[in-house]
Motif scaffolding. Structure first.
Motif, short mmCIF file in Angstrom:
data_model
loop_
_atom_site.label_atom_id
_atom_site.label_comp_id
_atom_site.label_asym_id
_atom_site.label_seq_id
_atom_site.Cartn_x
_atom_site.Cartn_y
_atom_site.Cartn_z
N ALA A 27 0.84 -1.21 0.00
CA ALA A 27 0.00 0.00 0.00
C ALA A 27 0.87 1.25 0.00
O ALA A 27 0.57 2.24 -0.67
CB ALA A 27 -0.92 -0.01 1.21
N GLU A 113 -5.07 -2.05 8.63
CA GLU A 113 -5.59 -0.76 8.17
C GLU A 113 -4.90 0.38 8.91
O GLU A 113 -4.44 1.36 8.31
CB GLU A 113 -7.11 -0.71 8.41
CG GLU A 113 -7.77 0.51 7.78
CD GLU A 113 -9.21 0.69 8.27
OE1 GLU A 113 -9.75 -0.23 8.94
OE2 GLU A 113 -9.78 1.76 7.99
N ILE A 116 -1.24 0.86 7.87
CA ILE A 116 -1.11 1.57 6.58
C ILE A 116 -1.28 3.07 6.80
O ILE A 116 -0.52 3.89 6.29
CB ILE A 116 -2.14 1.03 5.56
CG1 ILE A 116 -1.77 -0.42 5.18
CG2 ILE A 116 -2.17 1.91 4.31
CD1 ILE A 116 -2.81 -1.15 4.34
N LYS A 120 1.40 5.99 6.10
CA LYS A 120 1.14 7.13 5.20
C LYS A 120 1.49 8.45 5.89
O LYS A 120 2.05 9.37 5.27
CB LYS A 120 -0.34 7.16 4.80
CG LYS A 120 -0.69 6.11 3.75
CD LYS A 120 -2.16 6.25 3.37
CE LYS A 120 -2.54 5.22 2.30
NZ LYS A 120 -3.99 5.18 2.07
#
Ligand SMILES: Cc1cc2nc3c(=O)[nH]c(=O)nc-3n(C[C@H](O)[C@H](O)[C@H](O)COP(=O)(O)OP(=O)(O)OC[C@H]3O[C@@H](n4cnc5c(N)ncnc54)[C@H](O)[C@@H]3O)c2cc1C
Ligand code: SF4
Ligand code: SF4
Ligand code: SF4
Ligand code: SF4
Lengths: 664, 130
Positions: A27, A113, A116, A120
């Motif tokens: 991702a 989740e 990630i 980010k």
């Protein structure tokens, strides 16, 4: 545009068990600026670090994100790795996907989740990171020890032994502290003076140690390695360099009725005095509140009798300015006031005394020359009641007592009881106790000896009331084991008063920006792992100023503080933290908001010339941050109404970018 | 502890506002109590027995009426437990069980004199009506 590499760590199964690490590295590959993304079993291992170094070179990375454990664990590790590969260490960001993801979430989709999202945010931040270089500052190779009790003495001796100069500042006319007032010491019953005074002499004779007695710290500026300290040397009206300590003046001074603080007011001294025979420095001091000459110009006897000509009625307070690399606080403790304990009749009867007063009453150099006589009529007491926990473990009223256990009183009470029975077998001794706390080497054995060999009567209970009646003190207490109220006609009652930090500790802590707990004991940087350092860099703690302590514990802590100081002074330069505040001068309007909130005093203002858009120049007041003093706490950045103040490495724009990345 | 005892304990704690868990078993309350010799159960025992839910013996003891409500134990307790308030609460529960047979308010004025402390008037309502 940055060229960012992402490295996702499995931490064995610690992370990989609850976070799909492959999904995370996939991702993050698509985030802006990311040119490389991978995952590996143990990023912190040699192989993992090599993987990072190789990638930095191969992909010409300008920044990296490591998704791993808390930055507290391995931020330093990965910064070093980056630096070894030629990357500025502050271009490294850590996304904490262990403590904040795998350890707190139970299912893989949620953990993944969140991992990630945190990755980010870290990428977004690195995009705005800039290389930072820490500043360096020199280290003044001299230490200051505040307080000359056994703690300060031991710390100073150990630092001097390593070859560094040390100054001791002591408020009293002599060093020695409470230990100088004690008679014998538990658990071995060696005489306090016999083991303390040789150390005091060592201090006096050590050419690396200077003693500023009868002195106070007045101002502390600067920072670790570079403290600027002002010391006030109070006028003692005697020239220290000339006075030989012969004591002729103290015998001839007509002012005879000044309460002697060394004997806790149980006898008198003269207006000119030497606290005790082994005082260091052994010089006389004139008490300006008692001296006729200083009060109304009539007397001058001491000047006449002093063969050395040391008396100087015109002496003034002196301010000494000195630079230090490290400061050790060793301000010790005092027994609390017994005034508020009406139930024990402390203020009504001279024969109700504190344990420290008891030490003086049994000390050969004390007011009774070591004979145990009760203060009211100097008669030998036949029944003595000791009361433990007076004012300690008291949660009912903060005005009266302290919530903590004072730690030393069980042991010194056992000592007192034992010594009485040893010297005066005709005296009955009772000790009222709530618990007998003896956690120390040979401590419980010591207490049991008091009971089994010396026949001290220990009563589990408390004294509720002491009433002076004729020559006796009527003691009413409870015996919880017998379920009885007991009544004892005592000749002397000894209160084991709680101890508290010296009253000067709080203002001193403010001067040092060192933190304290609600009881005014200095707090350590970590209660288990950094017990002798204060959270303020360069300030160390020694002895009872940090918490109640007996002598063995005080001396160990004193040595530990010294070794920390030596470690600091052995360095030639200190590397600073580059993540500090810095103002944008074009936006700053000099309002002083930041200076008011800075807890370290790092901010000052200068008048600077600026070129205006119309090519004229204008002078404006703008903030300046001292890079060596700023700790990067960020208080100023929030206080600044114009948004001029920013933290390097944690600029508002960087934080907002992280938040945006999370909320997207 | 039986459910009934537990309810009684909660009730005493509620009425008195005392938290018996704060007691460190020093015995200073009983050391200070002027009515000690007249009492079967002493202030520290009231605290410990309520904490243990051992309340029936307290409800049936004469000690309830020997306590002078002098509050010496409250004043001296280093942990702020306030044992006298617990004694008072047990007394109240005992009185209620007896059908609240205490002195009527109307009977009090006749017994007042100027020197009587306020506190004694309040205690009188609860104590001397058995
Ligand atoms: C009654 C009694 C009996 C005891 N018996 C024993 C025993 O038998 N065995 C044992 O192991 N321990 C015993 N102790 C404990 C022992 O006294 C302490 O462990 C020891 O004194 C702690 O040393 P310190 O240097 O930390 O503090 P202190 O002895 O209090 O010394 C602190 C020094 O700092 C100075 N000072 C304070 N504030 C400032 C300031 N702002 N600026 C400059 N100087 C300042 C003070 O004047 C003092 O000289 C006893 C204590 C008491 C009260
Ligand atoms: S001048 Fe002061 S200190 Fe000296 S002898 Fe006279 S009263 Fe004492
Ligand atoms: S608060 Fe901001 S505007 Fe005010 S002086 Fe500090 S940096 Fe300048
Ligand atoms: S209030 Fe009652 S229990 Fe408490 S000290 Fe007074 S008489 Fe004793
Ligand atoms: S004085 Fe307070 S803490 Fe001590 S036994 Fe009585 S109720 Fe408990």
């Amino acid at each position: 545009m940055q060229r960012i590499g992402v490295f996702v760590c499995w931490c064995g199964s610690n992370i990989a068990g609850t976070v799909d690490v492959q999904a995370v590295s996939d991702a993050l590959k698509n985030e802006p600026g990311v040119v490389f993304s991978t995952n590996y079993q143990y990023m912190c291992s040699q192989a993992g670090q090599n993987m990072i170094k190789d990638a930095i070179k191969e992909y010409r990375l300008t920044g990296i994100v490591v998704c791993s454990c808390s930055p507290r664990m391995h931020e330093a590790t990965f910064r070093k790795t980056a630096q070894a590969a030629g990357l500025n260490p502050y271009m490294v960001e850590i996304a904490n996907i262990r403590e904040q993801c795998s350890w707190v979430h139970k299912d893989i989709p949620t953990g993944t989740e969140k991992a990630i999202i945190l990755g980010k945010a870290a990428v977004a931040k690195v995009n705005l990171n800039a290389p930072l270089t820490p500043g360096e500052s020199p280290v003044t190779k001299r230490a200051l020890v505040i307080g000359g009790g056994i703690a300060g003495i031991q710390t100073a001796l150990d630092i001097a032994d390593a070859g560094f100069p040390v100054d001791i500042v002591e408020t009293k006319p002599t060093i020695g502290g409470k230990m100088a007032q004690l008679d014998k010491t538990f658990p071995t019953l060696d005489c306090a003076a016999c083991i303390l005074t040789p150390k005091m002499v060592d201090v006096a004779q050590n050419d690396k140690i200077r003693i500023f007695s009868y002195s106070e710290v007045q101002e502390v500026k600067g920072f670790v390695g570079n403290f600027d300290v002002k010391i006030k040397k109070k006028a003692r009206y005697v020239n220290e360099d000339i006075c030989t300590g012969c004591g002729a003046c103290t015998e001839k001074c007509p002012q005879k009725n000044v309460p002697n603080e060394f004997n806790l007011g149980m006898d008198n001294r003269r207006a000119i005095y030497i606290p005790f025979a082994q005082a260091v420095p052994k010089v006389a001091t004139i008490d300006p509140n008692a001296c006729n000459m200083l009060k109304n110009g009539k007397c001058g006897v001491c000047a006449k009798v002093c063969a050395a000509g040391a008396i100087d009625y015109k002496q003034q307070d002196q301010i000494i300015e000195e630079k230090y690399g490290a400061i050790v606080v060793a301000t010790g403790f005092n027994p609390i006031s017994m005034e508020k304990f009406d139930e024990f009749a402390y203020s009504q009867s001279k024969d109700v005394i504190t344990s420290l007063e008891f030490e003086r009453l049994t000390n050969a150099a004390g007011p009774t020359a070591g004979k145990l006589l009760r203060p009211s009529d100097l008669e030998h007491p036949h029944t003595i009641v000791f009361v433990q926990c007076v004012g300690s473990r008291c949660a009912a009223c903060a005005e009266k007592g302290k919530e903590y256990c004072s730690k030393i009183c069980c042991m010194y009470t056992a000592k007192h009881a034992m010594l009485v029975r040893d010297k005066y077998p005709d005296t009955e001794v009772y000790v009222f106790y709530i618990d007998v706390r003896t956690p120390g080497k040979n401590f419980d054995e010591f207490y049991r000896r008091a009971v089994e060999e010396y026949g001290v009567h220990y009563i589990k209970g408390m004294v509720g009331k002491v009433t002076p009646e004729g020559k006796k003190l009527k003691v009413q207490g409870s015996d919880l084991i017998m379920d009885e109220q007991v009544h004892i006609d005592a000749d002397l009652v000894v209160l084991a008063a709680a101890i508290e930090p010296d009253k000067s500790a709080r203002p001193l802590a403010t001067m040092l920006t060192a933190s304290m707990d609600t009881n005014d004991f200095f707090t350590e940087a970590h209660p288990k792992l950094r017990p002798v350092e204060s959270p303020t860099a360069g300030v160390f703690l020694s002895g009872a100023c940090q918490g109640p302590k007996d002598i063995p514990e005080t001396v160990s802590q004193a040595g530990a503080a010294a070794s920390k100081v030596i470690g600091l002074l052995a360095k030639d330069k200190l590397t600073g933290n580059p993540c500090i505040a810095s103002p944008n001068e074009l936006m700053c309007n000099g309002c002083s908001s930041c200076e008011r909130v800075c807890p370290y005093g790092a901010i000052t203002y200068v008048d600077k010339e600026f070129r205006m858009p119309d090519r004229t120049t204008a002078i404006r007041r703008v903030a300046q941050v001292n890079p060596a003093v700023c700790q990067g706490c960020g208080a100023c950045t929030v206080a600044c109404p114009s948004g001029a103040m920013d933290l390097r490495g944690f600029a508002s724009a960087q934080i907002i970018a992280e938040v945006d990345a999370i909320c997207k | 502890m039986s459910q009934q005892n537990n309810n009684l304990k909660e009730e005493l704690i509620r009425i008195s506002g005392v938290n018996p868990k704060k007691c460190m078993r020093c015995g200073k309350c009983s050391a200070t109590c002027p009515a000690y010799e007249e009492m079967e159960y002493h202030p520290h025992e009231f605290v410990v027995m309520v904490e243990n839910g051992n309340i029936e013996p307290l409800l049936n003891t004469e000690s309830l009426y020997r306590c002078l409500t002098c509050f010496a134990c409250v004043e001296r307790c280093p942990r702020g437990v306030e044992p006298a308030k617990l004694v008072e609460a047990v007394r109240l529960v005992a009185t209620r069980r007896q059908g609240a047979n205490h002195m009527k308010a109307d009977d009090v004025p006749a017994k007042l004199d100027e020197d009587l402390p306020q506190q004694a008037i309040v205690s009188a309502f609860r104590k001397y009506t058995k």
